[in-house]
Structure formats: C-alpha cells, structure tokens
Design a protein around this motif. Structure first.
Motif, PDB file in Angstrom:
ATOM      1  N   MET A   1       0.851  -1.194   0.000  1.00  0.00           N
ATOM      2  CA  MET A   1       0.000   0.000   0.000  1.00  0.00           C
ATOM      3  C   MET A   1       0.888   1.244   0.000  1.00  0.00           C
ATOM      4  O   MET A   1       1.830   1.342   0.778  1.00  0.00           O
ATOM      5  N   ARG A   2       0.581   2.186  -0.866  1.00  0.00           N
ATOM      6  CA  ARG A   2       1.374   3.403  -0.988  1.00  0.00           C
ATOM      7  C   ARG A   2       0.609   4.572  -0.369  1.00  0.00           C
ATOM      8  O   ARG A   2      -0.531   4.856  -0.754  1.00  0.00           O
ATOM      9  N   ILE A   3       1.251   5.242   0.583  1.00  0.00           N
ATOM     10  CA  ILE A   3       0.598   6.325   1.322  1.00  0.00           C
ATOM     11  C   ILE A   3       1.476   7.567   1.294  1.00  0.00           C
ATOM     12  O   ILE A   3       2.689   7.488   1.519  1.00  0.00           O
ATOM     13  N   HIS A   4       0.844   8.711   1.060  1.00  0.00           N
ATOM     14  CA  HIS A   4       1.562   9.988   1.068  1.00  0.00           C
ATOM     15  C   HIS A   4       1.063  10.853   2.215  1.00  0.00           C
ATOM     16  O   HIS A   4      -0.153  11.013   2.404  1.00  0.00           O
ATOM     17  N   PHE A   5       2.000  11.413   2.978  1.00  0.00           N
ATOM     18  CA  PHE A   5       1.684  12.293   4.103  1.00  0.00           C
ATOM     19  C   PHE A   5       1.886  13.750   3.705  1.00  0.00           C
ATOM     20  O   PHE A   5       2.988  14.132   3.281  1.00  0.00           O
ATOM     21  N   ILE A   6       0.844  14.543   3.844  1.00  0.00           N
ATOM     22  CA  ILE A   6       0.967  15.987   3.677  1.00  0.00           C
ATOM     23  C   ILE A   6       1.146  16.584   5.069  1.00  0.00           C
ATOM     24  O   ILE A   6       0.259  16.497   5.902  1.00  0.00           O
ATOM     25  N   ALA A   7       2.321  17.143   5.329  1.00  0.00           N
ATOM     26  CA  ALA A   7       2.749  17.616   6.655  1.00  0.00           C
ATOM     27  C   ALA A   7       3.237  16.435   7.484  1.00  0.00           C
ATOM     28  O   ALA A   7       2.759  16.170   8.590  1.00  0.00           O
ATOM     29  N   ILE A   8       4.245  15.742   6.955  1.00  0.00           N
ATOM     30  CA  ILE A   8       4.762  14.517   7.577  1.00  0.00           C
ATOM     31  C   ILE A   8       5.588  14.795   8.827  1.00  0.00           C
ATOM     32  O   ILE A   8       5.826  13.907   9.638  1.00  0.00           O
ATOM     33  N   GLY A   9       6.034  16.045   9.018  1.00  0.00           N
ATOM     34  CA  GLY A   9       6.984  16.324  10.092  1.00  0.00           C
ATOM     35  C   GLY A   9       6.395  16.526  11.463  1.00  0.00           C
ATOM     36  O   GLY A   9       7.131  16.619  12.451  1.00  0.00           O
ATOM     37  N   GLY A  10       5.080  16.588  11.591  1.00  0.00           N
ATOM     38  CA  GLY A  10       4.457  16.810  12.894  1.00  0.00           C
ATOM     39  C   GLY A  10       4.732  15.686  13.871  1.00  0.00           C
ATOM     40  O   GLY A  10       5.060  14.559  13.469  1.00  0.00           O
ATOM     41  N   SER A  11       4.596  15.988  15.146  1.00  0.00           N
ATOM     42  CA  SER A  11       4.886  14.997  16.186  1.00  0.00           C
ATOM     43  C   SER A  11       4.053  13.737  15.994  1.00  0.00           C
ATOM     44  O   SER A  11       4.575  12.608  15.998  1.00  0.00           O
ATOM     45  N   ALA A  12       2.752  13.895  15.816  1.00  0.00           N
ATOM     46  CA  ALA A  12       1.873  12.741  15.625  1.00  0.00           C
ATOM     47  C   ALA A  12       2.058  12.137  14.235  1.00  0.00           C
ATOM     48  O   ALA A  12       2.132  10.909  14.074  1.00  0.00           O
ATOM     49  N   MET A  13       2.135  12.999  13.221  1.00  0.00           N
ATOM     50  CA  MET A  13       2.183  12.527  11.834  1.00  0.00           C
ATOM     51  C   MET A  13       3.426  11.691  11.562  1.00  0.00           C
ATOM     52  O   MET A  13       3.348  10.626  10.928  1.00  0.00           O
ATOM     53  N   HIS A  14       4.586  12.139  12.029  1.00  0.00           N
ATOM     54  CA  HIS A  14       5.786  11.369  11.694  1.00  0.00           C
ATOM     55  C   HIS A  14       5.809  10.033  12.429  1.00  0.00           C
ATOM     56  O   HIS A  14       6.339   9.037  11.916  1.00  0.00           O
ATOM     57  N   ASN A  15       5.197   9.993  13.627  1.00  0.00           N
ATOM     58  CA  ASN A  15       5.103   8.715  14.335  1.00  0.00           C
ATOM     59  C   ASN A  15       4.205   7.736  13.595  1.00  0.00           C
ATOM     60  O   ASN A  15       4.493   6.537  13.531  1.00  0.00           O
TER      61      ASN A  15
END
Length: 450
Positions: A1-15
């Motif tokens: 599965m391929r997933i893209h994060f918009i704003a990947i650097g946030g504390s919750a998002m990067h985890n």
C-alpha cells in the motif's frame, strides 16, 4: 500500500508514518519545515523529504491514500492535486480508525489527564508483556514510538483528543474512533479558538459518549460534575463505570496509595494523578489485567513526558516542568506540588502561550489557578498575542484575571531570564508550566544554581 503524508513532520504525523513504514507500507511525504526529533527519526528510516516545500507533482493516481495533517492549509497544492485526482484523503484519526476496524478500540478522552491515563495503561500492559496497538500524545519511557500498529494485536489504545481532525475535516478527533471501551476524565473549557462557547465545548464530549458502540462501556470520573451530567444525559445503551480518587497518604515527600495489601509507594504524586490511576485501573481490568497485577505495575510508573517531570534536584530544592497551561491543569498541578512539599517554598512560573490564554473572556477562567503556591510568576510575550491577531493583553488584565495581587509579570524574555537566574532557591520547589519555551529559557542550566 502506498501512502503519502501531507505535513509529515508533525509529532503525531511522523510517528504514524514510521509505524506504517514498519508495517511494510510504502511511505512518502512533504512538509515546509521539520524540526527535531522528527527530522532525524524520518531520515534514519529513509522517509525525510529530499527538500522542504509542497510539490503537487508528488501526487499521482498510484497513491492508495493521502493522510492530511493539521499543519497543512486547505489550499495546500498537494491537497488540491489529490482532490483533483479523486484520491482517498484521510485525516490522522480517520486513518487510525481504518487501521483498527477489527480491533477492540479503547479510547481515553477528557480535557485533562488523557495523556497520563493512556500512558499508565500502556505502562501496565508493557510491564506484564501484553501486546497492544496504541497511539499516545507523548513520548513514553520504554517505548520507541508514540504510534504502534500491527495486524495481529486484538486491542488498540488511543488517546482521544477533542481538537479538530484536519484542515478539511472539522470534527473533533475522538468523534471518529467509535470506541468499544472509553474513559472520560474531566471537562474544563479549552480550545476557545475552535469552541467559542462553553456549551459548544461540552457538547463535543456528549457526542463522544454517544459514539461508543452499542454494548460498549464508559468509565468516568464521578468527581467531575460536568462529566456526570454528560454521562447521565446520554441515552446510549452502554455500561457505565464511575471512579473516584482513592485514599492515599504522603510521607517524607513520597506518595502512598492505600490498598488492601497496605500502602503502595508511587513514583508520581498529586490528587489528580491518584484520580488518573483509579481510571487507568478500571480500563486495565476491562482489558483483562487483575487488580493485584495492576498495582504491581503502576508502582513503577514515573509519569508521561512533560507531566510533572523532575528536571533538577539538590539537597534542599527541586525543579519540575509540566505541560500545564489551561486553568484546570494549572490549578491541579500547583495544588499537587504544594501538597507533596508543604514545608518548601513553591514558586510557579507560568507561561501564557496559547490562543485561549490570550482571549479576554477566557482569561477569567484562570481565577484562583495559582492560589496554592507561595510565589506566582506569569510570563508572556506581547509578540505572541500579535501573531495570533488578538486584542492586546495587559499585565493589569492578568492580575485581575488570576485574582492575585502579588502576581509578578514579565513580558520580555531577557528580563525574565535575569529574574529566574538571579535568585537563591534554597528549600524551594520551582514549577515551570507551559506548552511553549519561555522565550528560549534554558531550563537545564537551572540545575547549576540550586
């Protein structure tokens, strides 16, 4: 599965990105700025964007899902491209629900205490080697990540935040989880920029209770009158388990929980933390941990990150740092420290930093919040008020709001630093409370002057 994060650097998002990477998903992401420790952690796993910024060309039809962080705006170029292509766009909590559809979802909600209670539960489960998926809003001792996701674990423990899900999904996060087992620790008005009235804020918790699946349960703090009203006002067909602060004692600066087997020494202190322990015990029991095993494990719980965290100590004095910034949290934290150290001079340094704390009406909620301490100091930067485009806040307003005439107020970082470092702190407890950084104050250096 391929997933893209918009704003990947946030504390919750990067985890979350790291957790999905561990599951074998193909992860990409973008952000306009990424701070430590997110930057290093993403780089170590090969997930750090090659350059910062937003690049719509990264978005193509081969992407299975886009996860949108709160740091992004609703006109983000990558988001617009994903919408144009008709890609599936998830908020952070929405995707967590998708990952846990076939699990028993345990959700911990409340204006205060939710991070600590979630941390207590995870500590107990880890102590007894009970494996669960989880998401918690703080870095925990003994845990590599704030998010852990698997296919095989039966339970997932989620910290249920009432803040908005994403720039295009204005629902509170904890409305999306549909818990099987839930806890509600307390209700005290917060996030005034999103919930402008007290009634509107409370209604979010009513919706949370109503979102519990049929046959599920709510464990709730019966010492909080608003919580009780919300629980009693719900017509949801769920089981209801009240809890309250258990008996405890303090001896020579150590808190002991009263149990049938005798006093149990704890690493944490404060009435609010004893109340949190009671709630955590109920949840752990519903997850199959008996009372004796819970007590055995909880005695070694030393607290969640930034929650009454001891950062310095000498023969006569101590320094604590706490994330407390809302009125109810400030009141609970200051009362806890004074109760634990009644023979020492307790000095509280509170930074006003959030949108709510600069609101003229909300400031009144701080009345009496610093009454428990011997000396109270408030620091804020007028520039922060301007950045948030709020009406000017004056020192006189703050004194009136806290209803404490001896309140000391600083509005310049240099003057505040000189004040903090230019004193003697023999037989004192210093308590720093903020979600900010006091204009860059080096708290670690304080250890050298105790």
């Amino acid at each position: 599965m391929r997933i893209h994060f918009i704003a990947i650097g946030g504390s919750a998002m990067h985890n979350l990105a790291l957790a999905l990477h561990d599951k074998g998903y193909v992860i990409t992401g973008s952000d306009d700025v990424i701070y430590e420790p997110s930057k290093t952690r993403l780089r170590e796993q090969g997930l750090l964007p090659a350059e910062f910024g937003w690049f719509p060309e990264k978005i193509d039809s081969d992407i299975d899902a886009v996860i949108l962080g709160m740091h992004a705006k609703d006109d983000n170029p990558e988001l617009l491209r994903a919408q144009e292509l008709g890609l599936r766009i998830y908020s952070y909590p929405e995707f967590l629900y998708e990952q846990s559809r076939n699990k028993t979802r345990v959700v911990i909600g409340g204006s205060h205490g939710k991070t600590t209670i979630t941390s207590m539960i995870l500590h107990v489960l880890k102590y007894h080697d009970r494996k669960v998926d989880f998401m918690v809003g703080a870095q925990l001792e003994g845990f590599d990540r704030m998010v852990h996701l698997t296919e095989e674990n039966d339970f997932i423990v989620l910290e249920g935040d009432e803040y908005l899900s994403s720039p295009i999904d204005r629902r509170p996060k904890f409305h999306l989880y549909q818990p099987n087992i839930a806890l509600l620790s307390g209700i005290a008005w917060d996030h005034i920029n999103v919930f402008p009235t007290y009634e509107n804020y409370v209604s979010q918790f009513s919706a949370f209770v109503d979102s519990i699946v049929n046959g599920g349960s709510i464990t709730y703090n019966e010492e909080d009158e608003e919580v009780v009203r919300v629980i009693e006002g719900s017509s949801n067909t769920i089981r209801k388990f009240p809890y309250r602060t258990p008996p405890y004692s303090i001896h020579k600066g150590r808190t002991y929980l009263d149990t049938e087997e005798g006093p149990l020494p704890l690493e944490v202190f404060g009435k609010h933390n004893l109340n949190n322990i009671a709630g955590a015990k109920w949840i752990c029991q519903q997850m199959g941990v008996d009372e004796d095993d819970f007590y055995q494990a909880i005695s070694s719980f030393s607290g969640a990150s930034k929650r009454l965290e001891k950062i310095g100590e000498s023969d006569t004095s101590l320094i604590f740092k706490d994330f407390a910034h809302s009125p109810s949290k400030v009141a609970a934290t200051t009362a806890a420290v004074k109760e634990q150290y009644p023979d020492k001079r307790v000095i509280a340094f509170l930074e006003l930093h959030t949108y709510s704390s600069f609101n003229e009406e909300f400031l009144k909620e701080y009345r009496g919040a610093l009454d428990a301490v011997d000396e109270a100091v408030v620091f804020f930067l007028p520039e922060s008020v301007k950045i948030k485009r709020l009406k000017e806040v004056t020192p006189e307003q703050i004194v009136t709001s806290f209803q404490r005439n001896d309140l000391q107020i600083f509005t310049e970082a240099d003057a505040f630093e000189k004040f903090v470092f230019g004193r003697s702190y023999k037989d004192a407890v210093l308590l720093f409370m903020s979600s900010g950084n006091y204009g860059g104050l080096n708290l670690k250096a304080l250890r050298n002057i105790l």
